[in-house]
Design an enzyme around this catalytic site. Structure first.
Site, PDB file in Angstrom:
ATOM      1  N   ARG A 239       0.833  -1.207   0.000  1.00  0.00           N
ATOM      2  CA  ARG A 239       0.000   0.000   0.000  1.00  0.00           C
ATOM      3  C   ARG A 239       0.869   1.258   0.000  1.00  0.00           C
ATOM      4  O   ARG A 239       0.551   2.248  -0.683  1.00  0.00           O
ATOM      5  CB  ARG A 239      -0.928   0.006   1.221  1.00  0.00           C
ATOM      6  CG  ARG A 239      -1.878   1.197   1.199  1.00  0.00           C
ATOM      7  CD  ARG A 239      -2.711   1.330   2.444  1.00  0.00           C
ATOM      8  NE  ARG A 239      -3.420   2.603   2.444  1.00  0.00           N
ATOM      9  CZ  ARG A 239      -3.925   3.173   3.516  1.00  0.00           C
ATOM     10  NH1 ARG A 239      -3.838   2.599   4.697  1.00  0.00           N
ATOM     11  NH2 ARG A 239      -4.535   4.351   3.418  1.00  0.00           N
TER      12      ARG A 239
ATOM     13  N   ASP B  29       9.028   8.377  -6.089  1.00  0.00           N
ATOM     14  CA  ASP B  29      10.116   9.260  -5.638  1.00  0.00           C
ATOM     15  C   ASP B  29      10.224   9.336  -4.120  1.00  0.00           C
ATOM     16  O   ASP B  29      10.911  10.211  -3.584  1.00  0.00           O
ATOM     17  CB  ASP B  29       9.923  10.669  -6.212  1.00  0.00           C
ATOM     18  CG  ASP B  29       8.636  11.332  -5.736  1.00  0.00           C
ATOM     19  OD1 ASP B  29       7.824  10.662  -5.044  1.00  0.00           O
ATOM     20  OD2 ASP B  29       8.417  12.515  -6.055  1.00  0.00           O
TER      21      ASP B  29
ATOM     22  N   SER C 107       8.252  10.440  -2.039  1.00  0.00           N
ATOM     23  CA  SER C 107       7.697  11.666  -1.452  1.00  0.00           C
ATOM     24  C   SER C 107       6.684  11.358  -0.356  1.00  0.00           C
ATOM     25  O   SER C 107       6.472  12.171   0.553  1.00  0.00           O
ATOM     26  CB  SER C 107       7.061  12.547  -2.533  1.00  0.00           C
ATOM     27  OG  SER C 107       6.094  11.820  -3.267  1.00  0.00           O
TER      28      SER C 107
ATOM     29  N   HIS D 292      -5.027  -6.882  -3.362  1.00  0.00           N
ATOM     30  CA  HIS D 292      -6.002  -6.946  -2.273  1.00  0.00           C
ATOM     31  C   HIS D 292      -6.273  -8.383  -1.840  1.00  0.00           C
ATOM     32  O   HIS D 292      -7.211  -8.637  -1.085  1.00  0.00           O
ATOM     33  CB  HIS D 292      -7.309  -6.278  -2.699  1.00  0.00           C
ATOM     34  CG  HIS D 292      -7.177  -4.805  -2.922  1.00  0.00           C
ATOM     35  ND1 HIS D 292      -8.062  -4.075  -3.704  1.00  0.00           N
ATOM     36  CD2 HIS D 292      -6.241  -3.909  -2.483  1.00  0.00           C
ATOM     37  CE1 HIS D 292      -7.672  -2.802  -3.728  1.00  0.00           C
ATOM     38  NE2 HIS D 292      -6.574  -2.681  -2.993  1.00  0.00           N
ATOM     39  N   SER D 293      -5.424  -9.305  -2.294  1.00  0.00           N
ATOM     40  CA  SER D 293      -5.526 -10.675  -1.798  1.00  0.00           C
ATOM     41  C   SER D 293      -5.063 -10.747  -0.342  1.00  0.00           C
ATOM     42  O   SER D 293      -5.248 -11.761   0.325  1.00  0.00           O
ATOM     43  CB  SER D 293      -4.690 -11.635  -2.656  1.00  0.00           C
ATOM     44  OG  SER D 293      -3.305 -11.344  -2.537  1.00  0.00           O
TER      45      SER D 293
ATOM     46  N   ASP E 233     -10.467 -15.051   2.795  1.00  0.00           N
ATOM     47  CA  ASP E 233      -9.864 -16.372   2.594  1.00  0.00           C
ATOM     48  C   ASP E 233      -8.407 -16.392   3.022  1.00  0.00           C
ATOM     49  O   ASP E 233      -7.889 -17.428   3.447  1.00  0.00           O
ATOM     50  CB  ASP E 233      -9.956 -16.793   1.115  1.00  0.00           C
ATOM     51  CG  ASP E 233     -11.385 -17.038   0.678  1.00  0.00           C
ATOM     52  OD1 ASP E 233     -12.240 -17.250   1.552  1.00  0.00           O
ATOM     53  OD2 ASP E 233     -11.653 -17.014  -0.535  1.00  0.00           O
TER      54      ASP E 233
END
Length: 335
Positions: free
Chosen positions: A73, A85, A87, A198-199, A255
């Protein structure tokens, strides 16, 4: 399935083209061409930089498997805003990490720890942007993803402004999601693949209550959501009716859950109308992404190959190289 097979043929060709010595401009794209395979070894500035990063990630992962989704993320939040970069790592009251979309971002201390080791070994050489890309690759590999090639030589950005953060809501439509990915130089296969991140990981209930209680402002739940799954999620995420109400975290892929493992079960859930986020469920409502989801659900290896290519592409978005930016000595602040 013909379209899906065509996409996967492109994946295999693309993955092969990322092997050192065979990278072709047509596949790499202009930003990736600015980077170098084993940059710190090639230029003899920090020969073991990647080994140092990997060693630290392995030690951290053994004690906390959540670092894989947290780093994923963090990398996404960096690359999709002003480019890869670093940031997003800069501290400050108006920095990117203070934007509402970045609430709950983690893994900053992981980057700090790795940076401290590298500054001891090779002072002022390895960028925070490269550390973030390398550490993410190593962490997700430990969770079950492929160890895809990370080209290096990025430099760190000089500014960080929360006003530049345009990360979209997880409730957007397929068309809006596709337009956003295209604006970053990514295609439909990249979108379908990267959403597969998103697993693993978690999200706040506030990101899904609209699906549960007020889909498209109808005052009703999403009509396509699997009924038993809807009931299950409603128990975990009650309606938000009070000011100051708690905002629980739920698993993006039940799961996988607390194992935080990288699997293709994410796509099986998409096909069964059991996605947690609306943006993920939207993959079922377009012919191309539905067929890609079917292919990835049936073949974990196809998903892994596509993930390797798409992560390499994402990691090259608007990179700074050569004399651009700087090499921060502390990832949280400019030199």
């Amino acid at each position: 399935m013909a379209m899906a097979k065509l996409f996967l043929a492109v994946v295999v060709i693309g993955a092969i083209s990322l092997i050192p010595g065979t990278a072709e401009a047509a596949v790499m794209g202009p930003s990736m061409q600015k980077l170098t395979w084993h940059f710190y070894k090639v230029y003899n500035t920090c020969e073991n930089a990647e080994n140092f990063v990997r060693h630290q990630v392995e030690k951290l992962y053994k004690n906390d498997t959540t670092i894989a989704p947290k780093l994923l993320r963090l990398l996404y939040s960096d690359c999709f805003v002003t480019g890869c970069d670093a940031s997003v790592l800069i501290e400050g009251p108006n920095s990117e990490r203070m934007a509402p979309q970045n609430r709950g971002l983690g893994a900053f201390v992981i980057i700090d720890r790795i940076k401290k080791v590298l500054e001891q070994r090779c002072p002022g050489v390895v960028s925070c942007a490269d550390i973030l890309n390398l550490a993410t690759r190593d962490a997700v590999h430990m969770a079950g993803a492929p160890s895809y090639p990370v080209f290096t030589g990025r430099r760190d950005g000089l500014t960080s402004d929360k006003q530049t953060v345009d990360l979209p809501s997880p409730s957007i439509s397929w068309d809006t999601s596709m337009a956003y990915f295209k604006s970053r130089g990514l295609n439909v296969l990249d979108m379908a693949t990267l959403l597969g991140s998103h697993s693993m990981g978690r999200t706040h209930c506030s990101h899904i209550v609209d699906r549960l209680y007020n889909f498209n402002k109808t005052g009703k739940p999403s009509p396509t959501m699997n009924k038993s799954f809807l009931s299950e999620m409603a128990k975990q995420c009650p309606p938000r009716t009070k000011k100051g109400q708690t905002d629980p975290l739920v698993y993006l892929n039940p799961d996988s859950g607390s194992n935080h493992s990288f699997t293709s079960s994410f796509y099986t859930r998409v096909l069964s109308n059991k996605s947690v986020l609306e943006v993920d469920q939207q993959l079922l409502y377009n012919d191309d992404t539905k067929q890609i989801s079917e292919e990835f659900s049936a073949s974990f290896e196809d998903f892994r190959k596509s993930f390797a290519l798409s992560m390499s592409k994402m990691g090259s978005i608007n990179v700074l190289t050569k004399n651009e930016g700087e090499i921060r000595r502390d990832c949280r602040r400019r030199n």
